[in-house]
Enzyme design. Structure first.
Site, mmCIF file in Angstrom:
data_model
loop_
_atom_site.group_PDB
_atom_site.id
_atom_site.type_symbol
_atom_site.label_atom_id
_atom_site.label_comp_id
_atom_site.label_asym_id
_atom_site.label_seq_id
_atom_site.Cartn_x
_atom_site.Cartn_y
_atom_site.Cartn_z
ATOM 1 N N GLU A 24 0.846 -1.178 -0.029
ATOM 2 C CA GLU A 24 -0.003 0.010 -0.009
ATOM 3 C C GLU A 24 1.032 1.185 0.095
ATOM 4 O OE1 GLU A 24 -2.936 0.176 3.300
ATOM 5 O OE2 GLU A 24 -3.929 2.031 1.919
ATOM 6 N N GLU A 29 -11.538 -3.101 3.720
ATOM 7 C CA GLU A 29 -12.275 -3.283 4.869
ATOM 8 C C GLU A 29 -13.481 -2.964 5.176
ATOM 9 O OE1 GLU A 29 -9.574 -1.515 7.637
ATOM 10 O OE2 GLU A 29 -8.285 -3.225 7.979
HETATM 11 O O1 AHR Z 1 -1.868 -1.251 6.551
HETATM 12 C C1 AHR Z 1 -2.576 -0.079 6.856
HETATM 13 C C2 AHR Z 1 -4.170 -0.001 6.990
HETATM 14 O O2 AHR Z 1 -4.485 -0.837 7.870
HETATM 15 C C3 AHR Z 1 -4.785 -0.449 5.808
HETATM 16 O O3 AHR Z 1 -4.922 0.528 4.565
HETATM 17 C C4 AHR Z 1 -6.006 -0.864 6.026
HETATM 18 O O4 AHR Z 1 -6.700 -1.925 5.071
HETATM 19 C C5 AHR Z 1 -6.039 -1.004 7.418
HETATM 20 O O5 AHR Z 1 -6.872 -0.587 8.331
#
Ligand code: AHR
Length: 666
Positions: A47, A375
């Site tokens: 990410e 999520e």
């Molecule tokens: O990994 C950081 C964040 O944690 C991600 O973006 C999310 O999916 C989770 O809440």
């Protein structure tokens, strides 16, 4: 203290003294291979958080290279006659700058870029500067420099080149710079070296030495660490950034493909998510886009697992349903998912397959998985996921769909979603747990109880968050290793697991802990990285029963804080033992049911991961401290043990140690 006493203490502390504690005998049943361990089992989750993409893995060194930030000169310091214009050659990135001689001296017109926490360059290495430019009067010229503004030496300029602009039309110019010094906090300076106007757009600087030499490439050290982990799957592009703080800022993969000059900027929600870690210059250039993610997955041997928006913006931040796409208006989102599969797998006569080919990859990427939603939770997720499942199944029945179980791995949202995912026929369910030590200590049996009839598990984001310690200290990694024995033992239901987050810039993080830390010149694998690497490199094909008094080792009462799992791969046996206790443990492994004609290698290999500096030690400190020697406090150590008895091995696993024992057949 005498030398002898010191030696005894050191030996006891490192657990090298056999018989120091109660010996433990484990039984490994070599002739009873169990569940297949999926090749995807241990993977990566990427990410763009903590400057993981721009300023991190994506090797571009210029911030705001196309002047598309809301403040078009953010990251730049302009001097002389510099004007921002908005009718440039790239439709989705229309801004550029005009450099004109203000009258007194064209050499005093230009701009300096601060890079991401500095522009860092190394002595003797080559850097490729490129720019789209035009000369409205037919000819102009610019000078490009790599400078060290803070130098106490004779010259600020570490490298210099001149670019002659010879056309009234927009054209790409490229020049290579080779600095004569290494500078961590340098700058890129570009100035007019003609009295005639020059228009400049998309000013870019990359090391020539990127990962596998790609021009729009990745930092070689960071991508190399990913490859060295031998990951089975790569989930991208996030997390929360998939959803967006609102729908307008969600991740739209179609904006991230095609020529980099024409990929529109998006905000990065991590720039403002945490007020105590506020980074107003953090945006997504999408230079590292979906084509590059697919390429990376291919280059490191991982299955790509892209995630798309399900039409719900971040549900934490958007409680009002009007912020989300109505169920009857989802078609463009569903089309995005279908088109993505075509982009990855379609032949070159399809619209999106043709785009992939035009970017340099006519062969399909072989996409097998797609995640829909991050999520998400509640009936609002289920009713949106349903039409995605229907449409994907109808057109691409072989592509496996990953659904969500919400933001945490227990509780109402989780309990509601798992049966719903089963009802919808999701192939995998993504679980997230950023959890304390106790969760990981107690969690090795988590998946023993899961139904074997529904979707399989993708532990898509997890990490042990040791209280108050956030730089990936050793103990957190040790507990992750303990927990992961439970993933492997349950390989019949757990198909994938990816630690999260992956990357963090030491000056630009928002979230800790993270698997790999870096600054502009260096990178450091954490203890958690090594745990992941040891699991992924020594994955095994099938689980083998490994027991203590008939029970698997899950850290249960009476098991001495031991966790263990065993597997077979190509006639080699892989045993992973995690000793979470403060005592070294003499462990005898009795091999039962070995093939009669097996020809053993003369030695076992024993790889141990422990922390001589104690459970709080972390590798990130080597990046933070000025006087660091650079050697990592926590790193795997490999040794060999001669095979004395083919049916039995005794080994001492030191206190607080993750040990991988490899036994090969010839
Ligand atoms: O990994 C950081 C964040 O944690 C991600 O973006 C999310 O999916 C989770 O809440």
């Amino acid at each position: 203290m005498t030398n002898r006493l010191m030696l005894i203490i050191a030996a006891v502390a490192s657990g090298l003294v056999l018989g120091a504690t109660t010996p433990v005998t484990l039984t490994l049943q070599a002739d009873r291979p169990g569940a297949k361990i999926q090749p995807t089992m241990y993977g990566l989750f990427f990410e763009d958080i903590n400057y993981a993409a721009d300023g991190g893995l994506y090797a571009e060194m210029v911030k705001n290279r196309s002047f598309e930030f809301p403040d078009p000169l953010m990251g730049w310091e302009a001097f002389g006659g510099v004007a921002v214009q908005a009718d440039g050659p790239f439709e989705r990135c229309p801004h550029y700058v005009s450099l004109t001689d203000p009258g007194h001296s064209h050499k005093r017109t230009g701009l300096t870029n601060e890079g991401f926490f500095g522009v860092a360059f190394r002595q003797g290495e080559e850097y490729r500067f490129s720019v789209w430019a035009r000369a409205p009067h037919g000819k102009s010229a610019i000078t490009v420099e790599l400078i060290d503004p803070a130098t106490m030496g004779e010259s600020q300029v570490m490298a210099r080149a001149k670019v002659a602009i010879d056309s009234r039309d927009w054209k790409k110019y490229t020049v290579t710079l080779t600095p004569d010094a290494t500078v961590a906090k340098g700058r890129l300076r570009v100035f007019l070296s003609s009295s005639r106007q020059a228009d400049l757009e998309h000013l870019s600087l990359f090391p020539v030495n990127t990962w596998q030499g790609d021009e729009n490439g990745l930092r070689a050290d960071l991508a190399g660490l990913l490859a060295d982990m031998h990951p089975g799957v790569l989930r991208f592009p996030g997390g929360c950034i998939v959803e967006g703080t609102d729908l307008a800022t969600r991740y739209q993969w179609k904006n991230t493909v095609g020529p980099v000059e024409n990929r529109p900027l998006n905000e990065n929600r991590w720039h403002y998510t945490f007020p105590h870690r506020f980074f107003p210059d953090y945006y997504q250039s999408y230079g590292l886009g979906f084509y590059e993610f697919f390429r990376l997955a291919e280059q490191i041997g991982a299955e790509p697992l892209p995630v798309v928006s399900v039409g719900l913006a971040c549900q934490y931040q958007n409680k009002d349903m009007s912020a989300h796409v109505p169920v009857d208006s989802l078609q463009p989102y569903i089309d995005d998912a279908l088109d993505l599969i075509e982009f990855a797998n379609g032949d070159t006569l399809t619209t999106w397959g043709a785009l992939r080919a035009s970017m340099g990859h006519p062969a399909p990427f072989g996409l097998k998985f797609i995640g829909v939603g991050n999520e998400q939770w509640g009936p609002e997720y289920v009713e949106r996921l349903q039409p995605f499942v229907k449409a994907i199944r109808a057109r691409y029945p072989d592509v496996k769909i990953v659904g969500s179980s919400g933001p945490s791995a227990s509780g109402d949202k989780f309990d509601y979603l798992w049966p719903e995912m089963t009802r919808l026929g999701a192939d995998l369910v993504d679980e997230h747990y950023y959890a304390p030590e106790t969760f990981f200590l107690d969690g090795a049996t988590r998946y023993d109880k899961y139904s074997r009839k529904g979707p399989h598990v993708f532990a898509g984001e997890y990490a042990c968050h040791g209280k108050g310690k956030k730089y990936n200290h050793f103990n957190a990694a040790l507990l992750e290793a303990a927990f992961m024995t439970g993933l492997e033992r349950n390989a019949d239901i757990v198909d994938m697991a990816t630690y999260a987050p992956l990357f963090a810039h030491v000056e630009g993080w928002q979230w800790r802990p993270d698997m790999i830390w870096f600054d502009n010149l260096r990178s450091v694998p954490t203890a958690s990285y090594f745990v992941q690497q040891l699991y992924a490199t020594h994955r095994g094909d099938r689980v083998l029963p490994l027991t203590l008094d008939g029970s698997p080792l899950t850290g249960a009462d009476g098991q001495y804080g031991l966790y263990a799992t065993a597997a077979i791969q190509d006639n080699s046996y892989i045993i992973k033992v995690v000793n979470t206790s403060g005592e070294p443990r003499d462990i005898t492994i009795d091999f039962r049911g070995l093939p009669r004609k097996m020809r053993l290698a003369p030695e076992y290999t024993l790889i141990t991961l422990s922390s001589p500096e104690g459970p709080d030690a972390d590798n990130v400190s080597t990046l933070l401290s000025e006087d660091s020697t650079g050697s990592l406090p926590v790193a795997p150590v490999t040794q060999t043990i001669p095979v004395e008895n083919p049916a039995s091995l005794t080994v001492t696993v030191p206190a607080q140690t993750f040990a991988v024992i490899l036994r090969s057949t010839l």
